[in-house]
Design an enzyme around this catalytic site. Structure first.
Site, PDB file in Angstrom:
ATOM      1  CE  LYS A   1      -3.705   2.440   0.053  1.00  0.00           C
ATOM      2  NZ  LYS A   1      -4.710   2.453   1.109  1.00  0.00           N
TER       3      LYS A   1
ATOM      4  CB  CYS B   1      -3.960   8.279   0.019  1.00  0.00           C
ATOM      5  SG  CYS B   1      -5.506   7.512   0.521  1.00  0.00           S
TER       6      CYS B   1
END
Length: 448
Positions: A230, A284
């Site tokens: 991720k 993010c």
């Protein structure tokens, strides 16, 4: 029934999960957490959602969602709540004592010193440890620095419970979800990554997600590798965007139409250049690079430089606006300026780390006539010094300059011909007036 159990086959675990014999607690009911909890409830019919916001809990238990712009979520929450498949609570420890699977999907940000802030995750882990039992599985969907499951979460559970290694599982299964399409993404837009602190953790989490997602399951060798997946995804995008932003900054000196060059370069399958723009926002990309650099003592110059370039783009946009005003013989102090778009993405009501923030800060520091327009959000309080303005009232303020930060579809309805000699900085390749009377600077194309 417990899923962290070497005596049970995957099919037995999946059947028990699907039949509602495995109670689940989902910690965090925000824009990523509530869709995940609703899908879990839709599949397993036995979910307790946990959140610290009592208003959000009350709204969910009434069968409604606390936020808009998430297709299908209203109906799914209403259905699962009505069927008693989803219940919300603020009592985390009570929920932990009743659950056999604990799903963590709370925010992880960075401190002012650019260090990962795991305080919210750690608070949830403490609540889980107070109620966890042998055979329980902890699933971490929150993005965390590589090594967190192994060196933070599992040790905390052992230290704060009566369990030892091998009596409970921890698996990292990162969310790959975008606001505005969360249900679609949770259900299978992308392969689901699963990596446990031991083989049994991976097997148990795999059994769950074979029921949750229609896409492939991609197991990794361990949780740390899954955590890195991720992080690497976010850093890749950050570095790619920084590269094209560096290209975009060169447009004035080189005469290159960078936007066109990118489009043509992307015609070959081995090139995937992203789009330049007025900055990178959201919860993010601006944060994940620090999750990597904070735990790595070696050189990370590329990752750090990419962050610096992307963080510089909002003020680059303001510099170009100032150039336009100067050419028009106007100072910022005497100008009326409109910022179009304050959310970090089109169609998404989220302002975290939005590029609009530093743009507004700099403009409002020099002008008393700064306005912000956004058809998606009404959260304008953080933009101090700027006045909210409806899109339909744009002509009422007679702006001297406009900077487009977010390319909301609604901005495509603006009639630019109603303004005379307007300075426009287009940060998203979205402004195409029918007249040449305006001073137009498009990031990636320059003054055209």
């Amino acid at each position: 029934m417990k899923l962290y159990d070497t005596e049970r086959s995957e099919e037995e675990r999946r059947t028990a999960f699907r039949n509602g014999d495995v109670p689940v607690a989902v910690y965090g009911l925000g824009k990523m957490g509530l869709p995940l909890a609703a899908v879990y409830a839709d599949v397993s019919r036995n979910v307790r959602g946990v959140d610290i916001d009592p208003d959000a809990v009350e709204t969910i238990n009434a069968g409604r969602t606390p936020f808009d712009h998430e297709p299908g979520l209203d109906d799914l929450v209403a259905e699962t709540v009505d069927a008693n498949a989803l219940r919300a609570t603020t009592e985390a420890r009570q929920a932990a004592s009743e659950a056999a699977v604990h799903v963590i999907i709370v925010p992880t940000l960075v401190t002012d010193e650019k260090e990962p802030d795991l305080s919210t995750v750690e608070a949830v882990v403490s609540d889980i440890a107070a109620g966890i039992e042998a055979g329980d599985l902890v699933v971490v969907e929150s993005t965390v620095p590589p090594g967190t499951c192994k060196t933070v979460i599992a040790p905390m559970i052992k230290a704060e419970s009566d369990l030892t290694s091998g009596e409970f599982g921890v698996s990292f299964c990162p969310e790959r979800t975008h606001s505005g399409r969360a249900l679609e993404d949770v259900r299978g837009s992308y392969p689901k990554v699963v990596g446990g602190i031991d083989d049994e953790s991976t097997r148990a989490a795999t059994a769950i997600y074979r029921e949750i997602t229609t896409n492939e399951i991609t197991p990794t060798g361990d949780a740390t590798t899954a955590e890195a997946v991720k992080i690497f995804e976010g850093i890749y995008r950050d570095v790619n965007i920084a590269l094209v932003n560096e290209f975009a900054k060169s447009a004035d000196d080189t005469g290159i139409n960078v936007l066109e060059a990118i489009d043509v370069a992307n015609e070959v399958p081995y090139v995937d250049l992203h789009d330049p723009g007025a900055g990178v926002g959201g919860h993010c990309i601006p944060y994940y690079p620090y999750f990597f650099t904070s735990g790595y003592d070696g050189p990370s110059d590329l990752t750090r430089t990419a962050r610096e370039i992307n963080d510089s783009m909002p003020l680059f946009a303001v510099d170009k606006l100032l150039e336009g005003l100067t050419e028009k013989g106007t100072t910022l102090a005497d100008a009326t300026v409109v910022v179009l778009g304050v959310t970090y993405r089109p169609g998404v009501d989220e302002i975290r780390h939005t590029p609009a923030m530093p743009i507004v800060d700099r403009l409002a520091g020099q002008s008393d006539s700064v306005y912000v327009v956004d058809p998606v959000t009404d959260n304008f309080d953080p933009f101090e010094g700027a006045q909210p303005l409806g899109l339909e009232n744009l002509s009422d303020v007679d702006p001297d300059a406009v900077v487009l930060v977010t390319a909301h579809d609604e901005f495509g309805t603006i009639d630019w011909n109603q303004f005379e000699e307007l300075v426009i900085v287009d940060g998203r390749d979205a402004v195409y007036p029918d007249t040449d009377d305006h001073w137009l600077y498009r990031i990636g194309q320059g003054r055209r």
